[in-house]
Design a protein around this motif. Structure first.
Motif, PDB file in Angstrom:
ATOM      1  N   UNK A   1     -15.142 -26.965  13.526  1.00  0.00           N
ATOM      2  CA  UNK A   1     -16.547 -26.569  13.533  1.00  0.00           C
ATOM      3  C   UNK A   1     -16.909 -26.129  12.119  1.00  0.00           C
ATOM      4  N   UNK A   2     -18.003 -26.676  11.594  1.00  0.00           N
ATOM      5  CA  UNK A   2     -18.444 -26.325  10.246  1.00  0.00           C
ATOM      6  C   UNK A   2     -19.923 -25.976  10.289  1.00  0.00           C
ATOM      7  N   UNK A   3     -20.267 -24.781   9.811  1.00  0.00           N
ATOM      8  CA  UNK A   3     -21.659 -24.363   9.712  1.00  0.00           C
ATOM      9  C   UNK A   3     -22.270 -24.873   8.419  1.00  0.00           C
ATOM     10  N   UNK A   4     -23.538 -25.312   8.494  1.00  0.00           N
ATOM     11  CA  UNK A   4     -24.328 -25.571   7.293  1.00  0.00           C
ATOM     12  C   UNK A   4     -25.574 -24.693   7.400  1.00  0.00           C
ATOM     13  N   UNK A   5     -25.906 -23.982   6.318  1.00  0.00           N
ATOM     14  CA  UNK A   5     -26.908 -22.944   6.417  1.00  0.00           C
ATOM     15  C   UNK A   5     -28.190 -23.183   5.617  1.00  0.00           C
ATOM     16  N   UNK A   6     -28.212 -24.092   4.672  1.00  0.00           N
ATOM     17  CA  UNK A   6     -29.385 -24.187   3.795  1.00  0.00           C
ATOM     18  C   UNK A   6     -30.416 -25.180   4.322  1.00  0.00           C
ATOM     19  N   UNK A   7     -31.686 -25.046   3.900  1.00  0.00           N
ATOM     20  CA  UNK A   7     -32.696 -26.041   4.286  1.00  0.00           C
ATOM     21  C   UNK A   7     -32.322 -27.459   3.869  1.00  0.00           C
ATOM     22  N   UNK A   8     -31.667 -27.607   2.704  1.00  0.00           N
ATOM     23  CA  UNK A   8     -31.276 -28.940   2.256  1.00  0.00           C
ATOM     24  C   UNK A   8     -30.240 -29.556   3.193  1.00  0.00           C
ATOM     25  N   UNK A   9     -29.305 -28.771   3.668  1.00  0.00           N
ATOM     26  CA  UNK A   9     -28.329 -29.294   4.613  1.00  0.00           C
ATOM     27  C   UNK A   9     -28.956 -29.506   5.986  1.00  0.00           C
ATOM     28  N   UNK A  10     -29.939 -28.682   6.360  1.00  0.00           N
ATOM     29  CA  UNK A  10     -30.709 -28.965   7.584  1.00  0.00           C
ATOM     30  C   UNK A  10     -31.327 -30.353   7.503  1.00  0.00           C
ATOM     31  N   UNK A  11     -31.941 -30.643   6.350  1.00  0.00           N
ATOM     32  CA  UNK A  11     -32.568 -31.961   6.164  1.00  0.00           C
ATOM     33  C   UNK A  11     -31.532 -33.065   6.255  1.00  0.00           C
ATOM     34  N   UNK A  12     -30.385 -32.881   5.620  1.00  0.00           N
ATOM     35  CA  UNK A  12     -29.338 -33.907   5.631  1.00  0.00           C
ATOM     36  C   UNK A  12     -28.879 -34.202   7.055  1.00  0.00           C
ATOM     37  N   UNK A  13     -28.687 -33.155   7.852  1.00  0.00           N
ATOM     38  CA  UNK A  13     -28.154 -33.328   9.206  1.00  0.00           C
ATOM     39  C   UNK A  13     -29.223 -33.828  10.175  1.00  0.00           C
ATOM     40  N   UNK A  14     -30.432 -33.289  10.078  1.00  0.00           N
ATOM     41  CA  UNK A  14     -31.454 -33.573  11.090  1.00  0.00           C
ATOM     42  C   UNK A  14     -32.274 -34.823  10.814  1.00  0.00           C
ATOM     43  N   UNK A  15     -32.262 -35.309   9.589  1.00  0.00           N
ATOM     44  CA  UNK A  15     -33.078 -36.486   9.283  1.00  0.00           C
ATOM     45  C   UNK A  15     -32.346 -37.797   9.536  1.00  0.00           C
ATOM     46  N   UNK A  16     -31.041 -37.746   9.727  1.00  0.00           N
ATOM     47  CA  UNK A  16     -30.243 -38.975   9.891  1.00  0.00           C
ATOM     48  C   UNK A  16     -29.533 -38.942  11.252  1.00  0.00           C
ATOM     49  N   UNK A  17     -30.194 -39.465  12.284  1.00  0.00           N
ATOM     50  CA  UNK A  17     -29.594 -39.402  13.610  1.00  0.00           C
ATOM     51  C   UNK A  17     -28.513 -40.457  13.834  1.00  0.00           C
ATOM     52  N   UNK A  18     -28.343 -41.376  12.901  1.00  0.00           N
ATOM     53  CA  UNK A  18     -27.247 -42.337  13.009  1.00  0.00           C
ATOM     54  C   UNK A  18     -25.942 -41.726  12.488  1.00  0.00           C
ATOM     55  N   UNK A  19     -26.054 -40.862  11.508  1.00  0.00           N
ATOM     56  CA  UNK A  19     -24.867 -40.264  10.894  1.00  0.00           C
ATOM     57  C   UNK A  19     -24.434 -38.985  11.599  1.00  0.00           C
ATOM     58  N   UNK A  20     -25.394 -38.368  12.324  1.00  0.00           N
ATOM     59  CA  UNK A  20     -25.097 -37.119  13.015  1.00  0.00           C
ATOM     60  C   UNK A  20     -25.591 -37.219  14.453  1.00  0.00           C
ATOM     61  N   UNK A  21     -24.660 -37.393  15.373  1.00  0.00           N
ATOM     62  CA  UNK A  21     -25.001 -37.532  16.787  1.00  0.00           C
ATOM     63  C   UNK A  21     -25.194 -36.163  17.433  1.00  0.00           C
ATOM     64  N   UNK A  22     -26.048 -36.134  18.434  1.00  0.00           N
ATOM     65  CA  UNK A  22     -26.165 -34.961  19.276  1.00  0.00           C
ATOM     66  C   UNK A  22     -24.993 -34.959  20.261  1.00  0.00           C
ATOM     67  N   UNK A  23     -24.693 -33.806  20.818  1.00  0.00           N
ATOM     68  CA  UNK A  23     -23.569 -33.734  21.742  1.00  0.00           C
ATOM     69  C   UNK A  23     -23.826 -34.525  23.012  1.00  0.00           C
ATOM     70  N   UNK A  24     -23.060 -35.589  23.246  1.00  0.00           N
ATOM     71  CA  UNK A  24     -23.199 -36.395  24.454  1.00  0.00           C
ATOM     72  C   UNK A  24     -22.379 -35.783  25.581  1.00  0.00           C
ATOM     73  N   UNK A  25     -22.713 -36.152  26.821  1.00  0.00           N
ATOM     74  CA  UNK A  25     -21.937 -35.674  27.959  1.00  0.00           C
ATOM     75  C   UNK A  25     -20.491 -36.148  27.812  1.00  0.00           C
ATOM     76  N   UNK A  26     -19.555 -35.214  27.968  1.00  0.00           N
ATOM     77  CA  UNK A  26     -18.119 -35.514  27.898  1.00  0.00           C
ATOM     78  C   UNK A  26     -17.697 -36.144  26.576  1.00  0.00           C
ATOM     79  N   UNK A  27     -18.386 -35.784  25.494  1.00  0.00           N
ATOM     80  CA  UNK A  27     -17.987 -36.280  24.182  1.00  0.00           C
ATOM     81  C   UNK A  27     -16.583 -35.767  23.845  1.00  0.00           C
ATOM     82  N   UNK A  28     -15.834 -36.492  23.013  1.00  0.00           N
ATOM     83  CA  UNK A  28     -14.500 -36.019  22.627  1.00  0.00           C
ATOM     84  C   UNK A  28     -14.580 -34.601  22.072  1.00  0.00           C
ATOM     85  N   UNK A  29     -13.694 -33.750  22.546  1.00  0.00           N
ATOM     86  CA  UNK A  29     -13.678 -32.371  22.082  1.00  0.00           C
ATOM     87  C   UNK A  29     -14.610 -31.453  22.837  1.00  0.00           C
ATOM     88  N   UNK A  30     -15.394 -31.988  23.759  1.00  0.00           N
ATOM     89  CA  UNK A  30     -16.291 -31.129  24.529  1.00  0.00           C
ATOM     90  C   UNK A  30     -15.471 -30.181  25.395  1.00  0.00           C
TER      91      UNK A  30
END
Length: 484
Positions: free
Chosen positions: A64-93
């Motif tokens: 688990x890695x926290x990202x705290x800045x607005x720039x990292x918010x933009x990096x994570x939230x603007x690219x839904x192909x590179x950052x998936x939301x938690x799916x049902x029964x995803x690995x590690x769930x």
């Protein structure tokens, strides 16, 4: 070949060098989940101040890695192909839902879809949340709010969190399913309330074992009962026809189709309907409760707000036309959700190796982003722990600096709905009653990623003209909000 090997070694070093607290003996990174749950905002702020804007939950681990800045918010939230939301029964769930079960289908809503499937499903859902559609639900919101508070009595003490949960659930039953929550919708309202209570129980998360009598087993049984009701409702609605004449979300979703004519399946309808309930019920109730708390603790702001309401509304419920004139109300709600956003942290999963500044994290890393910490950056929000609604008169943050509803292509579909509901409920309630916190009440935040008051919010209902002294309260709220 040598260059490739050197790059791999460099990547491993970067992962190893991720800053963060040490793991707990025998528990590793899991031991650091406990303080995160117990005091979420305090712990995340400590991580940020101590280790920086990229922080491993446990030093050297990329679980688990926290990202705290607005720039990292933009990096994570603007690219839904590179950052998936938690799916049902995803690995590690940590919780595995039995595939093919009612609960599995109910957890398979829009929030657990990713990539092209999310885009396609979201496109089908969007018409139900068009601004004009939401405005058409204003009369239902007003009627349900007035009905709900009609049973209150001056001098009575209530848990305002429980009251707001009951109200927002009733609004959801009416606006999502098109049922009167006190007549034909009463049964499904009770089933949904019970299932949501079980789903959010820490015991279900801590012990996800399908054993007779266990909380997890009871949650699965409750899901079967609720799914049966929703399926029967879908069948009745299809048989009745006239879907285009209804304002509720279910009717709109039954009619929705893409450019190829494809419609939502029953399983998809069940998942999306449940997701809308979860998003539009618990979080809105929490936001309403905290807003009322902050107004109680800041009587000068409440006085100015009441003057605005008297001038604009004159004791009446807000209309679509005059809602926009309640500028202070808008600022109060924004500031409340800045200090205490309904969701404190959220999860994404990196689908490929990813660079955050000088640190590289591998594919599969679970990325945690948090509006609660972003909203407390002093360079963005001076005096970040103070409740200052007037800051919104001159401040216009970017979508990644203020994000109570998220940002980017996965921004909450129900944001307009939630804001409209709050702008209806608060004026009706505040123009009729005064709510006085019980002196000495323990106001705590913790035990969940949601910003729900842990022990509720006990208030006494007073007549409108009363001006009670501000109650002194206890609990960790003093470490989160400056109430001096």
């Amino acid at each position: 070949m040598a260059a490739t090997s050197a790059a791999l070694q460099s990547d491993k070093k970067r992962t190893r060098d991720l800053p963060g607290p040490g793991g707990k003996p025998l528990m590793g990174w899991r031991g650091n989940i406990l303080p995160l749950l117990r005091k979420p905002i305090e712990y995340m702020e400590w991580l940020n101040h101590t280790y920086g804007d990229v922080v491993a939950l446990t030093r050297g681990s990329s679980e688990f890695v926290f990202v705290f800045s607005p720039e990292y918010n933009r990096q994570v939230l603007s690219d839904q192909m590179k950052f998936f939301n938690g799916a049902v029964n995803a690995p590690g769930s940590p919780v595995k839902i039995p595939e093919g079960s009612s609960a599995y289908r109910m957890f398979s809503g829009i929030t657990t879809r990713n990539a092209a499937q999310h885009t396609q499903q979201r496109r089908l859902l969007m018409p139900a949340f068009h601004k004009k559609r939401i405005e058409a639900l204003r009369d239902d919101m007003v009627a349900l709010t007035e009905r709900h508070i009609a049973g209150w009595k001056v001098g009575q003490e209530v848990d305002i969190l429980r009251e707001m949960k009951g109200l927002t659930l009733a609004v959801a039953v009416k606006t999502i399913l098109g049922l009167d929550p006190e007549s034909e919708g009463d049964h499904v309202r009770r089933l949904m309330e019970e299932w949501l209570r079980m789903t959010l129980s820490p015991w279900v998360i801590a012990a996800p074992y399908n054993l007779p009598g266990s909380p997890f087993h009871k949650m699965l049984v409750s899901a079967e009962q609720l799914e049966g009701e929703i399926k029967a409702m879908i069948a009745r609605r299809r048989a009745a026809g006239n879907l285009s004449e209804s304002k509720d979300a279910l009717s709109l979703l039954l009619e929705a189709h893409d450019e190829d004519g494809a419609r939502l399946t029953d399983d998809e309808l069940i998942g999306h309907t449940t997701a809308l309930f979860i998003a539009g019920h618990e979080t809105t109730a929490s936001a309403l409760t905290w807003t009322l708390f902050l107004l109680d603790q800041h009587p000068a702001v409440l006085r100015d707000l009441l003057e605005e309401m008297e001038e604009v509304l004159g004791g009446e419920a807000p209309t679509v036309e005059n809602m926009g004139r309640l500028k202070l109300l808008d600022n109060v709600i924004k500031e409340s959700m800045r200090l205490l956003p309904p969701g404190l942290w959220f999860l994404r999963v990196a689908t490929e190796d990813t660079q955050f500044g000088e640190f590289r994290v591998p594919k599969g890393t679970r990325i945690l982003w948090t509006p609660a910490v972003t909203h407390r950056r002093p360079e963005l929000y001076p005096q970040p722990k103070r409740f200052i609604p007037e800051r919104w008169e001159t401040f216009d943050p970017s979508p990644y600096e203020y994000l109570p509803f998220g940002a980017g292509p996965r921004r909450c579909l129900g944001a307009t709905f939630a804001m409209t509901e709050m702008k209806v409920v608060l004026p009706i309630l505040l123009q009729k009653y005064r709510l006085a916190l019980r002196p000495g009440a323990k106001i705590e935040l913790g035990s969940s990623p949601l910003a729900t008051p842990r022990f509720g919010m006990p208030v006494q209902i007073l007549a409108r003209g009363k001006t009670p002294a501000r109650a002194q309260v206890e609990g960790n709220i003093h470490k989160i909000v400056d109430l001096t």
